[in-house]
Motif scaffolding. Structure first.
Motif, PDB file in Angstrom:
ATOM      1  N   GLY A  85       0.822  -1.210   0.000  1.00 46.79           N
ATOM      2  CA  GLY A  85       0.000   0.000   0.000  1.00 46.79           C
ATOM      3  C   GLY A  85       0.854   1.258   0.000  1.00 46.79           C
ATOM      4  N   LEU A  86       0.224   2.398  -0.269  1.00 45.34           N
ATOM      5  CA  LEU A  86       0.887   3.697  -0.200  1.00 45.34           C
ATOM      6  C   LEU A  86       0.014   4.643   0.611  1.00 45.34           C
ATOM      7  CD1 LEU A  86       2.982   5.896  -1.124  1.00 45.34           C
ATOM      8  CD2 LEU A  86       1.447   6.316  -3.058  1.00 45.34           C
ATOM      9  N   LYS A  87       0.618   5.343   1.536  1.00 43.75           N
ATOM     10  CA  LYS A  87      -0.122   6.326   2.324  1.00 43.75           C
ATOM     11  C   LYS A  87       0.657   7.630   2.349  1.00 43.75           C
ATOM     12  CE  LYS A  87      -2.550   6.916   6.715  1.00 43.75           C
ATOM     13  NZ  LYS A  87      -2.898   6.311   7.994  1.00 43.75           N
ATOM     14  N   VAL A  88      -0.021   8.738   2.025  1.00 43.07           N
ATOM     15  CA  VAL A  88       0.583  10.070   2.025  1.00 43.07           C
ATOM     16  C   VAL A  88       0.082  10.808   3.267  1.00 43.07           C
ATOM     17  CG1 VAL A  88       0.893  12.210   0.718  1.00 43.07           C
ATOM     18  CG2 VAL A  88       0.596  10.036  -0.506  1.00 43.07           C
ATOM     19  N   LEU A  89       1.004  11.345   4.057  1.00 36.97           N
ATOM     20  CA  LEU A  89       0.637  11.925   5.347  1.00 36.97           C
ATOM     21  C   LEU A  89       0.066  13.335   5.264  1.00 36.97           C
ATOM     22  CD1 LEU A  89       3.624  10.699   7.557  1.00 36.97           C
ATOM     23  CD2 LEU A  89       1.375   9.643   7.259  1.00 36.97           C
ATOM     24  N   THR A  90       0.599  14.164   4.362  1.00 42.05           N
ATOM     25  CA  THR A  90       0.145  15.550   4.314  1.00 42.05           C
ATOM     26  C   THR A  90       0.269  16.109   2.901  1.00 42.05           C
ATOM     27  OG1 THR A  90       0.393  17.714   5.382  1.00 42.05           O
ATOM     28  CG2 THR A  90       2.409  16.535   4.883  1.00 42.05           C
ATOM     29  N   GLY A  91      -0.142  17.350   2.718  1.00 40.01           N
ATOM     30  CA  GLY A  91      -0.027  17.979   1.403  1.00 40.01           C
ATOM     31  C   GLY A  91      -1.187  17.619   0.496  1.00 40.01           C
ATOM     32  N   GLN A  92      -1.026  17.928  -0.807  1.00 37.69           N
ATOM     33  CA  GLN A  92      -2.106  17.742  -1.771  1.00 37.69           C
ATOM     34  C   GLN A  92      -2.507  16.283  -1.969  1.00 37.69           C
ATOM     35  OE1 GLN A  92      -0.579  19.850  -5.186  1.00 37.69           O
ATOM     36  NE2 GLN A  92      -1.700  21.699  -4.629  1.00 37.69           N
ATOM     37  N   GLY A  93      -1.592  15.367  -1.704  1.00 44.56           N
ATOM     38  CA  GLY A  93      -1.917  13.947  -1.909  1.00 44.56           C
ATOM     39  C   GLY A  93      -2.363  13.244  -0.648  1.00 44.56           C
ATOM     40  N   ALA A  94      -2.713  14.026   0.399  1.00 38.78           N
ATOM     41  CA  ALA A  94      -3.031  13.426   1.700  1.00 38.78           C
ATOM     42  C   ALA A  94      -4.247  12.511   1.665  1.00 38.78           C
ATOM     43  CB  ALA A  94      -3.225  14.511   2.756  1.00 38.78           C
ATOM     44  N   ALA A  95      -5.082  12.633   0.620  1.00 38.40           N
ATOM     45  CA  ALA A  95      -6.253  11.755   0.512  1.00 38.40           C
ATOM     46  C   ALA A  95      -5.870  10.373  -0.007  1.00 38.40           C
ATOM     47  CB  ALA A  95      -7.283  12.384  -0.419  1.00 38.40           C
ATOM     48  N   ILE A  96      -4.608  10.223  -0.394  1.00 32.19           N
ATOM     49  CA  ILE A  96      -4.191   8.933  -0.969  1.00 32.19           C
ATOM     50  C   ILE A  96      -3.761   7.965   0.126  1.00 32.19           C
ATOM     51  CG2 ILE A  96      -2.506   7.787  -2.464  1.00 32.19           C
ATOM     52  CD1 ILE A  96      -2.482  10.278  -4.181  1.00 32.19           C
ATOM     53  N   ASP A  97      -4.482   6.888   0.189  1.00 32.90           N
ATOM     54  CA  ASP A  97      -4.135   5.759   1.048  1.00 32.90           C
ATOM     55  C   ASP A  97      -4.661   4.538   0.311  1.00 32.90           C
ATOM     56  OD1 ASP A  97      -3.827   3.748   2.851  1.00 32.90           O
ATOM     57  OD2 ASP A  97      -4.867   4.747   4.513  1.00 32.90           O
ATOM     58  N   THR A  98      -3.793   3.905  -0.431  1.00 29.77           N
ATOM     59  CA  THR A  98      -4.254   2.807  -1.303  1.00 29.77           C
ATOM     60  C   THR A  98      -4.634   1.549  -0.538  1.00 29.77           C
ATOM     61  OG1 THR A  98      -1.991   2.013  -1.715  1.00 29.77           O
ATOM     62  CG2 THR A  98      -2.876   3.653  -3.254  1.00 29.77           C
ATOM     63  N   THR A  99      -4.550   1.621   0.793  1.00 33.26           N
ATOM     64  CA  THR A  99      -5.034   0.481   1.578  1.00 33.26           C
ATOM     65  C   THR A  99      -6.531   0.626   1.850  1.00 33.26           C
ATOM     66  OG1 THR A  99      -4.509   1.574   3.687  1.00 33.26           O
ATOM     67  CG2 THR A  99      -2.786   0.198   2.702  1.00 33.26           C
ATOM     68  N   THR A 100      -7.118   1.788   1.471  1.00 32.47           N
ATOM     69  CA  THR A 100      -8.561   2.002   1.655  1.00 32.47           C
ATOM     70  C   THR A 100      -9.237   2.160   0.295  1.00 32.47           C
ATOM     71  OG1 THR A 100      -8.445   4.431   1.696  1.00 32.47           O
ATOM     72  CG2 THR A 100      -8.085   3.273   3.787  1.00 32.47           C
ATOM     73  N   ALA A 101     -10.545   1.935   0.261  1.00 31.80           N
ATOM     74  CA  ALA A 101     -11.300   2.035  -0.993  1.00 31.80           C
ATOM     75  C   ALA A 101     -11.283   3.461  -1.542  1.00 31.80           C
ATOM     76  CB  ALA A 101     -12.736   1.578  -0.776  1.00 31.80           C
ATOM     77  N   SER A 102     -11.468   4.457  -0.659  1.00 26.83           N
ATOM     78  CA  SER A 102     -11.495   5.855  -1.119  1.00 26.83           C
ATOM     79  C   SER A 102     -10.125   6.286  -1.615  1.00 26.83           C
ATOM     80  CB  SER A 102     -11.978   6.784  -0.005  1.00 26.83           C
ATOM     81  OG  SER A 102     -11.117   6.694   1.118  1.00 26.83           O
ATOM     82  N   GLY A 103      -9.075   5.810  -0.961  1.00 25.22           N
ATOM     83  CA  GLY A 103      -7.710   6.133  -1.397  1.00 25.22           C
ATOM     84  C   GLY A 103      -7.406   5.543  -2.755  1.00 25.22           C
ATOM     85  N   LYS A 104      -7.897   4.319  -2.974  1.00 22.69           N
ATOM     86  CA  LYS A 104      -7.708   3.687  -4.293  1.00 22.69           C
ATOM     87  C   LYS A 104      -8.433   4.478  -5.379  1.00 22.69           C
ATOM     88  CE  LYS A 104      -6.971  -1.062  -2.754  1.00 22.69           C
ATOM     89  NZ  LYS A 104      -7.566  -2.382  -2.589  1.00 22.69           N
ATOM     90  N   LEU A 105      -9.618   4.974  -5.031  1.00 18.79           N
ATOM     91  CA  LEU A 105     -10.394   5.768  -5.986  1.00 18.79           C
ATOM     92  C   LEU A 105      -9.643   7.039  -6.368  1.00 18.79           C
ATOM     93  CD1 LEU A 105     -12.994   6.459  -7.543  1.00 18.79           C
ATOM     94  CD2 LEU A 105     -13.852   7.526  -5.465  1.00 18.79           C
ATOM     95  N   VAL A 106      -9.101   7.734  -5.368  1.00 20.94           N
ATOM     96  CA  VAL A 106      -8.355   8.970  -5.632  1.00 20.94           C
ATOM     97  C   VAL A 106      -7.153   8.681  -6.527  1.00 20.94           C
ATOM     98  CG1 VAL A 106      -6.915  10.774  -4.587  1.00 20.94           C
ATOM     99  CG2 VAL A 106      -9.085  10.135  -3.526  1.00 20.94           C
ATOM    100  N   PHE A 107      -6.438   7.621  -6.214  1.00 18.29           N
ATOM    101  CA  PHE A 107      -5.269   7.320  -7.042  1.00 18.29           C
ATOM    102  C   PHE A 107      -5.683   6.850  -8.433  1.00 18.29           C
ATOM    103  CE2 PHE A 107      -1.279   5.786  -8.540  1.00 18.29           C
ATOM    104  CZ  PHE A 107      -0.410   6.734  -8.029  1.00 18.29           C
ATOM    105  N   GLY A 108      -6.843   6.204  -8.522  1.00 19.55           N
ATOM    106  CA  GLY A 108      -7.357   5.809  -9.837  1.00 19.55           C
ATOM    107  C   GLY A 108      -7.595   7.030 -10.717  1.00 19.55           C
ATOM    108  N   ILE A 109      -8.063   8.131 -10.097  1.00 17.78           N
ATOM    109  CA  ILE A 109      -8.263   9.382 -10.832  1.00 17.78           C
ATOM    110  C   ILE A 109      -6.905   9.926 -11.288  1.00 17.78           C
ATOM    111  CG2 ILE A 109      -9.037  11.784 -10.620  1.00 17.78           C
ATOM    112  CD1 ILE A 109     -11.178  10.688  -8.624  1.00 17.78           C
ATOM    113  N   PHE A 110      -5.901   9.864 -10.405  1.00 18.04           N
ATOM    114  CA  PHE A 110      -4.552  10.294 -10.766  1.00 18.04           C
ATOM    115  C   PHE A 110      -4.036   9.494 -11.962  1.00 18.04           C
ATOM    116  CE2 PHE A 110      -2.258  12.823  -7.356  1.00 18.04           C
ATOM    117  CZ  PHE A 110      -3.415  13.340  -6.811  1.00 18.04           C
ATOM    118  N   ALA A 111      -4.235   8.175 -11.908  1.00 19.70           N
ATOM    119  CA  ALA A 111      -3.761   7.300 -12.982  1.00 19.70           C
ATOM    120  C   ALA A 111      -4.443   7.638 -14.302  1.00 19.70           C
ATOM    121  CB  ALA A 111      -4.006   5.834 -12.611  1.00 19.70           C
TER     122      ALA A 111
END
Length: 199
Positions: A85-111
Protein backbone atom coordinates in the motif's frame (compact mmCIF):
# COMPACT_ATOMS: atom_id res chain seq x y z
CA UNK A 1 12.23 11.14 2.96
CA UNK A 2 13.84 13.42 0.42
CA UNK A 3 15.37 16.88 0.17
CA UNK A 4 16.58 18.38 -3.10
CA UNK A 5 19.95 19.71 -1.94
CA UNK A 6 22.81 17.81 -0.36
CA UNK A 7 24.66 20.96 0.81
CA UNK A 8 23.06 20.95 4.28
CA UNK A 9 20.74 23.88 3.56
CA UNK A 10 17.73 21.56 3.70
CA UNK A 11 16.94 18.92 6.32
CA UNK A 12 14.54 16.02 6.58
CA UNK A 13 13.78 16.71 10.27
CA UNK A 14 10.13 17.64 9.65
CA UNK A 15 9.57 14.59 7.45
CA UNK A 16 11.37 12.32 9.93
CA UNK A 17 9.24 13.56 12.87
CA UNK A 18 6.01 13.08 10.90
CA UNK A 19 6.93 9.56 9.80
CA UNK A 20 8.01 8.51 13.29
CA UNK A 21 4.77 9.95 14.71
CA UNK A 22 2.84 7.90 12.13
CA UNK A 23 4.40 4.72 13.53
CA UNK A 24 7.36 4.13 11.19
CA UNK A 25 10.33 2.59 12.99
CA UNK A 26 13.58 4.57 12.70
CA UNK A 27 15.36 1.59 11.09
CA UNK A 28 12.69 1.58 8.35
CA UNK A 29 13.34 5.21 7.32
CA UNK A 30 15.01 5.88 3.97
CA UNK A 31 16.48 9.24 3.01
CA UNK A 32 17.69 10.67 -0.31
CA UNK A 33 19.36 14.02 -0.92
CA UNK A 34 18.64 14.55 -4.59
CA UNK A 35 16.31 16.41 -6.92
CA UNK A 36 12.97 14.69 -7.49
CA UNK A 37 13.69 14.84 -11.23
CA UNK A 38 16.75 12.62 -11.04
CA UNK A 39 16.67 8.88 -11.67
CA UNK A 40 19.58 8.25 -9.31
CA UNK A 41 17.88 7.83 -5.95
CA UNK A 42 19.57 4.80 -4.35
CA UNK A 43 17.67 4.95 -1.05
CA UNK A 44 14.30 5.08 -2.80
CA UNK A 45 15.35 2.05 -4.84
CA UNK A 46 16.44 0.26 -1.64
CA UNK A 47 13.17 1.16 0.08
CA UNK A 48 11.02 -0.13 -2.80
CA UNK A 49 13.09 -3.33 -2.90
CA UNK A 50 12.67 -3.90 0.86
CA UNK A 51 8.86 -3.69 0.77
CA UNK A 52 6.93 -6.95 1.06
CA UNK A 53 3.30 -7.91 0.47
CA UNK A 54 1.15 -6.47 3.27
CA UNK A 55 3.52 -3.54 3.90
CA UNK A 56 2.52 0.11 3.47
CA UNK A 57 4.91 2.73 2.12
CA UNK A 58 4.49 6.03 4.00
CA UNK A 59 5.64 9.33 2.52
CA UNK A 60 5.37 12.79 4.05
CA UNK A 61 4.18 14.44 0.82
CA UNK A 62 3.52 12.97 -2.60
CA UNK A 63 6.23 15.10 -4.27
CA UNK A 64 8.85 13.44 -2.02
CA UNK A 65 8.24 10.17 -3.85
CA UNK A 66 8.00 10.72 -7.60
CA UNK A 67 9.44 12.92 -10.35
CA UNK A 68 6.08 13.55 -11.97
CA UNK A 69 2.56 12.13 -12.14
CA UNK A 70 3.52 9.38 -14.59
CA UNK A 71 6.44 8.28 -12.41
CA UNK A 72 4.17 8.20 -9.35
CA UNK A 73 1.53 6.16 -11.16
CA UNK A 74 4.17 3.65 -12.27
CA UNK A 75 5.54 3.30 -8.73
CA UNK A 76 2.09 2.80 -7.21
CA UNK A 77 1.06 0.37 -9.96
CA UNK A 78 4.17 -1.70 -9.17
CA UNK A 79 3.47 -1.54 -5.42
CA UNK A 80 -0.18 -2.56 -5.93
CA UNK A 81 0.82 -5.59 -7.99
CA UNK A 82 3.16 -6.62 -5.15
CA UNK A 83 0.41 -6.17 -2.53
CA UNK A 84 2.03 -3.06 -1.01
CA UNK A 85 0.00 0.00 0.00
CA UNK A 86 0.89 3.70 -0.20
CA UNK A 87 -0.12 6.33 2.32
CA UNK A 88 0.58 10.07 2.02
CA UNK A 89 0.64 11.92 5.35
CA UNK A 90 0.14 15.55 4.31
CA UNK A 91 -0.03 17.98 1.40
CA UNK A 92 -2.11 17.74 -1.77
CA UNK A 93 -1.92 13.95 -1.91
CA UNK A 94 -3.03 13.43 1.70
CA UNK A 95 -6.25 11.76 0.51
CA UNK A 96 -4.19 8.93 -0.97
CA UNK A 97 -4.14 5.76 1.05
CA UNK A 98 -4.25 2.81 -1.30
CA UNK A 99 -5.03 0.48 1.58
CA UNK A 100 -8.56 2.00 1.66
CA UNK A 101 -11.30 2.03 -0.99
CA UNK A 102 -11.50 5.86 -1.12
CA UNK A 103 -7.71 6.13 -1.40
CA UNK A 104 -7.71 3.69 -4.29
CA UNK A 105 -10.39 5.77 -5.99
CA UNK A 106 -8.36 8.97 -5.63
CA UNK A 107 -5.27 7.32 -7.04
CA UNK A 108 -7.36 5.81 -9.84
CA UNK A 109 -8.26 9.38 -10.83
CA UNK A 110 -4.55 10.29 -10.77
CA UNK A 111 -3.76 7.30 -12.98
CA UNK A 112 -6.52 8.29 -15.43
CA UNK A 113 -5.11 11.83 -15.61
CA UNK A 114 -1.61 10.48 -16.28
CA UNK A 115 -2.97 8.27 -19.08
CA UNK A 116 -4.86 11.27 -20.48
CA UNK A 117 -1.64 13.33 -20.39
CA UNK A 118 0.21 10.55 -22.26
CA UNK A 119 -2.50 10.46 -24.94
CA UNK A 120 -2.41 14.25 -25.36
CA UNK A 121 1.38 14.26 -25.77
CA UNK A 122 1.16 11.41 -28.29
CA UNK A 123 -1.57 13.20 -30.27
CA UNK A 124 0.38 16.47 -30.30
CA UNK A 125 3.54 14.68 -31.45
CA UNK A 126 1.71 12.89 -34.27
CA UNK A 127 -0.04 16.12 -35.34
CA UNK A 128 3.29 17.99 -35.35
CA UNK A 129 4.98 15.31 -37.46
CA UNK A 130 2.07 15.23 -39.92
CA UNK A 131 2.16 19.03 -40.20
CA UNK A 132 5.93 18.98 -40.80
CA UNK A 133 5.60 16.25 -43.46
CA UNK A 134 2.89 18.28 -45.21
CA UNK A 135 5.39 21.14 -45.44
CA UNK A 136 8.07 18.84 -46.84
CA UNK A 137 10.06 18.42 -43.63
CA UNK A 138 10.80 15.06 -42.04
CA UNK A 139 11.41 14.42 -38.36
CA UNK A 140 14.46 12.96 -36.72
CA UNK A 141 18.02 14.12 -36.20
CA UNK A 142 19.67 16.04 -39.04
CA UNK A 143 22.08 13.98 -41.14
CA UNK A 144 25.78 14.30 -40.33
CA UNK A 145 26.71 13.92 -43.99
CA UNK A 146 25.59 16.53 -46.51
CA UNK A 147 26.09 16.58 -50.30
CA UNK A 148 28.83 19.22 -49.83
CA UNK A 149 30.67 17.03 -47.29
CA UNK A 150 30.33 14.00 -49.59
CA UNK A 151 31.93 15.89 -52.50
CA UNK A 152 34.76 17.20 -50.33
CA UNK A 153 35.35 13.70 -48.91
CA UNK A 154 35.43 12.17 -52.42
CA UNK A 155 37.96 14.75 -53.62
CA UNK A 156 40.13 14.41 -50.52
CA UNK A 157 40.07 10.60 -50.28
CA UNK A 158 41.22 10.37 -53.90
CA UNK A 159 44.54 11.98 -52.90
CA UNK A 160 47.29 9.81 -51.43
CA UNK A 161 48.56 12.45 -48.98
CA UNK A 162 45.16 12.97 -47.29
CA UNK A 163 45.21 12.67 -43.50
CA UNK A 164 41.96 10.80 -42.76
CA UNK A 165 41.81 11.88 -39.10
CA UNK A 166 42.22 15.54 -40.05
CA UNK A 167 39.58 15.19 -42.76
CA UNK A 168 37.09 13.64 -40.31
CA UNK A 169 37.75 16.45 -37.84
CA UNK A 170 37.23 19.05 -40.55
CA UNK A 171 33.95 17.43 -41.65
CA UNK A 172 32.87 16.84 -38.01
CA UNK A 173 32.21 13.14 -38.61
CA UNK A 174 33.64 9.85 -37.38
CA UNK A 175 35.94 7.64 -39.45
CA UNK A 176 33.15 5.02 -39.63
CA UNK A 177 30.73 7.59 -41.05
CA UNK A 178 33.29 8.65 -43.65
CA UNK A 179 33.99 5.09 -44.83
CA UNK A 180 30.29 4.28 -44.90
CA UNK A 181 29.80 7.02 -47.52
CA UNK A 182 33.11 7.13 -49.39
CA UNK A 183 35.71 4.44 -50.05
CA UNK A 184 39.44 4.91 -49.24
CA UNK A 185 39.97 5.54 -52.98
CA UNK A 186 37.36 8.33 -52.97
CA UNK A 187 34.62 6.31 -54.68
CA UNK A 188 31.00 6.87 -53.74
CA UNK A 189 29.37 4.13 -51.66
CA UNK A 190 25.68 3.28 -51.27
CA UNK A 191 25.10 5.59 -48.29
CA UNK A 192 26.88 8.38 -50.14
CA UNK A 193 24.64 7.90 -53.17
CA UNK A 194 21.59 8.18 -50.92
CA UNK A 195 22.83 11.50 -49.50
CA UNK A 196 23.41 12.93 -52.97
CA UNK A 197 19.98 11.71 -54.06
CA UNK A 198 18.29 13.65 -51.25
CA UNK A 199 16.98 17.10 -52.03
Amino acid sequence: MRVSKADGSQTTDLQRDALLAAGVESKALYEDKASGKTDDRPHLAACLKALRSGDTLLVWKLDRLGRDLRHLVNIVHDLTERGVGLKVLTGQGAAIDTTTASGKLVFGIFAALAEFERELISERTKAGLASARARGRSGGRPYKMTPAKIRLAMASMGKKDTNVSALCKELDITRQTLYRHVSPAGELREDGRKVLARK
